[in-house]
Design a protein around this motif. Structure first.
Motif: not given
Length: 822
Positions: A370-373, A375, A378, A419, A445-447, A529, A531
């Motif tokens: 799992t990795q955050n997109s 800022s 996406c 994403v 993921r969309d943060a 995502a 959020n």
């Protein structure tokens, strides 16, 4: 002849019953010809000493109950004489005969030909109960004593006793000789060898079974390598033993005989497994020599009589990865032959053993990634982790396949992954080209959280079931997200009706408890995502629906039944807290019939009401009728001046007996009509009884039901004659000079009776000669009577015109003529 009739046993006659038996035994043969007996069985008769007097008394006491069955015991006579052997010891035959023996007259009788027969043999317990197996005994009877009787059709019989024994040792079968090749194990199968173990059986049970070997080893010039004499011994639980012998010839196997040419073990393909390959002959096989169609392995160092030795030498050759080939050279040498390589001694062959590497590597992918997109957008860029890879035989290379390009190596950098969730494949290849792979997932993921916008205020009306379900989107007022909104959820905040609130769901539920409360709900907005962001809404809950009610069903009951208890109505309201009440209206007659109304009213928590009425009809299906009346019986009394009111009469004659229930309203009255015949001595009363059921009778309707009349006849009778008081005898001196008549003054007759009116009848017997000369009807007897002695009779009276029999003889009186005085 059946098998059972062919059975024989050991019979020993120990205690004859009488001196007669001893004399009879002197005439019996003491042996049986050999050809008449089984080799393992025999008959033996012995002549015992005479029994003591105490022994005879004991046996007479024990068997006294069977003397009637056996006639007069061993001395019974009819058309012929029967004499039974006594105290027989019966030894059963062996298991080949099923441990079973038929007791025949030849065994039991001293003279089987004394009577014509046929005989009936019965074997019994000491209590006289016949055995189910009679006339057979078997192993279940060993060690026990029994009574037997022999009877012939003429009615004569005799009896005796017998003991069932097992005097034979165990029976050993399948104890034959064997010939085995020297490559086989000469021991019996019970010790893991190849020679079959004999079978053993005994009627009483086998206690032990063992063997001993005497081995004669041969030489290189002997036709055999060993000769074994094996002796088996079996002992039963009674200590009796038997034995048998086996002769086991161990054949020689020699390389000089082409029949015994060895066969090389087959080539073998194995999988390589560094550090744990098992290439021992126990796995890959030994050379074999075929004897009698059976292939026997020739094992290096094996303990046998063959004098043949085996050995091997391995030469390895490497192949790809950790694999290799082994050339195994086998050599077999016959120690009884001269060494001659060209002539088969020793004999040799080559076995090929391959250790192949055909198993792919073992690979385990890393867990889901799992990795955050970033800022700014996406997508994301990062390093993939390495997989876990192992291989048993060689080195391994790895590469990673992704939807966005190939990563050469076990993990490494990857760029601009959008994403979403993607499949990543790791591939491992070993030195022999064997490949394996595994998959994992990569999630970017969309943060960034959405923007949540709610309405400020909402009003909710409850439905018929007291609830209201409001979708989460109803509370939204324009929420948004840069990557798109995926879901809206709503939850209730804690309140008086829900102290903990509710979890986020796609709807919010409200119920009656919420009426009048200040409620807050939270709207949750989530993007694809996951959020989330939230906002809140104030909610008012209202109830506008009246309750409903269904009364208990109308009922019809009998007036004698209790009024049904008030049952609860069926009512409902969309909200809890509704209550019900009931009012009863009674409209019943004095006879208990009519109607009862139950009015039910339900009121909900908001004061709204609903009503219904239950009607209970009360009826009398079995009204009072004549069968409920038992009229008084007619009454006759002989009492003078009786009291005849109903309360003064005996039960059954006094008043009608009324059987009524709570539904009847019955009245009873009577009127009397006297008929005076000769009051107070004799008269009649006609008593009319009237019974009215006022629940049915209507005096204004002719022939109305509910009215009954009955006339009771009451009679007053006089059956008691008057009690007459007669004057005593009277002697009167006549003053008549001619002695014709004389005036006699006699007290008047008196009588007492229930009737005041008496009718007198007086008879005069002048001169008391038995002839009635005059009849009168007055109680006054005074008057002129002729000279002489007379009798006056008052034989009966008339009382109220009822004739009664005469009382006891009436008194008499006499008139005498007396001399006139001077």
């Amino acid at each position: 002849m059946s098998r059972k009739n062919r059975k024989r046993a050991y019979i020993q006659l120990q205690k004859p019953k009488t001196e007669y038996f001893l004399k009879t035994l002197e005439r019996l043969p003491l042996f049986i010809k050999p050809h008449q007996a089984h080799p393992n069985d025999h008959f033996e008769f012995t002549k015992p000493t005479k029994r003591t007097l105490a022994s005879a008394c004991y046996r007479a006491s024990l068997l006294a109950g069977l003397l009637l069955l056996a006639g007069w015991g061993n001395r019974a006579y009819a058309q012929c004489a029967l004499v039974c052997n006594d105290d027989l010891n019966v030894s059963l035959p062996g298991p080949s005969y099923d441990c079973e023996l038929e007791l025949t007259v030849d065994i039991l009788l001293e003279d089987p030909n004394a009577c014509v027969g046929p005989y009936t043999v019965t074997i019994m317990s000491l209590q006289g109960i016949p055995l189910p197996s009679s006339p057979y005994v078997n192993e279940t009877h060993i060690g026990h004593s029994y009574i037997y009787s022999v009877a012939e059709p003429g009615g004569n019989s005799c009896w005796g006793t017998l003991n069932v024994e097992d005097k034979l040792g165990p029976e050993i079968t399948n104890c034959g000789d064997h010939v085995i090749p020297c490559l086989r194990n000469y021991k019996p199968t019970i010790d893991g060898g190849s020679v079959p173990t004999p079978s053993v059986a005994d009627c009483s049970g086998v206690a032990s079974f063992s063997y001993t070997d005497v081995i004669d080893h041969g030489t290189c010039n002997s036709p055999y390598v060993a000769f074994i004499l094996r002796t088996w011994t079996a002992t039963d639980v009674n200590g009796f033993s038997s034995s048998c012998q086996q002769y086991i010839t161990v054949q020689r196997v020699t390389l000089s005989n082409p029949v015994f040419t060895p066969v090389c073990p087959a080539n073998v393909d194995l999988q390589c497994n560094i550090g744990s390959q098992n290439t021992s002959p126990a796995v890959t096989g030994y050379p074999t020599i075929t004897v009698g169609g059976v292939a026997y392995p020739v094992i290096p160092g094996a303990n046998n009589f063959c004098e043949i030795a085996a050995s091997f030498v391995d030469e390895p050759f490497p192949i790809c990865g950790g694999g290799k080939k082994i050339l195994r050279t086998w050599t077999i040498y016959d120690w009884c032959l001269p060494t001659n390589v060209g002539n088969g001694n020793p004999w040799s062959c080559i076995q090929v053993i391959k250790l192949n590497d055909t198993t792919p590597p073992t690979i385990t992918c890393p867990g889901p990634i799992t990795q955050n997109s970033a800022s700014a957008g996406c997508y994301a860029s990062f390093n993939l982790p390495a997989a876990t890879v192992t291989d048993a035989c060689s080195a391994v290379t790895v590469k990673v396949l992704t939807p966005f390009g190939i990563v050469n190596g076990n993990g490494g950098p990857i760029f601009n992954v959008p994403v979403g969730t993607h499949t990543i494949t790791y591939i491992a290849t070993d030195a022999c080209g064997n490949v394996s792979q595994c998959n994992t997932t990569l999630t970017v993921r969309d943060a960034s959280a959405p923007v949540a916008v709610c309405i400020q205020y909402s009003t909710v009306s409850l439905t018929d079931d007291g609830t209201a379900i409001i979708a989460a989107t109803s509370f939204d007022n324009g929420s948004s997200d840069n990557c798109g909104i995926n879901q809206m959820l709503v939850r209730r905040m804690p309140s008086d009706c829900d102290a903990d609130g509710t979890p986020f769901e796609t709807f919010a539920a409200f119920n009656c408890c919420d009426i009048g409360e200040d409620l807050m709900v939270t709207l949750q907005v989530a993007d694809a995502a996951g959020n989330v962001n939230t906002c809140m809404v104030e909610v008012e809950v209202q109830d506008k629906i009246n309750p409903t009610i269904i009364c208990p069903a109308d009922k019809t009951i009998e007036c004698s039944d209790p009024v049904p208890t008030v049952a609860a109505p069926v009512f409902s309201d969309n909200c809890t807290g509704a209550t019900w009440a009931q009012v009863e209206t009674n409209n019943l007659t004095n006879c208990g019939t009519g109607f009862i109304w139950h009015t039910y009213t339900v009121t909900d928590a908001g004061g709204r009401t609903a009503s219904c009425v239950q009607t209970i009809t009360v009826r009398n299906s079995t009204p009072f009728n004549a069968t409920g009346i038992v009229w008084p019986l007619d009454y006759t009394t002989y009492q003078c001046s009786p009291t005849l009111e109903p309360d003064d009469l005996p039960a059954g004659y006094d008043v009608p007996t009324i059987t009524e229930d709570a539904c009847d309203l019955v009245a009873v009255a009577h009127t009397d009509q006297p008929l005076y015949t000769n009051f107070p001595a004799c008269y009649k009363i006609l008593r009319k009884w009237i019974v009215i059921d006022w629940c049915r009778y209507n005096p204004n309707i002719p022939n109305s039901p509910g009215y009954w009349e009955f006339t009771q006849v009451i009679k007053v009778m006089d059956n008691t004659p008057p009690a007459i008081v007669c004057p005593g005898n009277v002697t009167v001196q006549s003053l008549d000079a001619n002695c014709g008549t004389g005036a006699v003054s006699v007290p008047a007759l008196t009588a007492t009776d229930c009737s005041p009116t008496l009718i007198w009848t007086v008879k005069f017997d002048f001169n008391s000669n038995g002839t009635i000369d005059q009849t009168g009807s007055s109680a006054n007897l005074s008057g002129n009577y002729p000279f002489g002695t007379h009798t006056v009779q008052q034989p009966w009276k008339m009382d109220a015109a009822i004739s009664l029999p005469a009382p006891s003889p009436s008194p008499s009186w006499t008139a005498k003529n007396q001399p006139r005085s001077v």
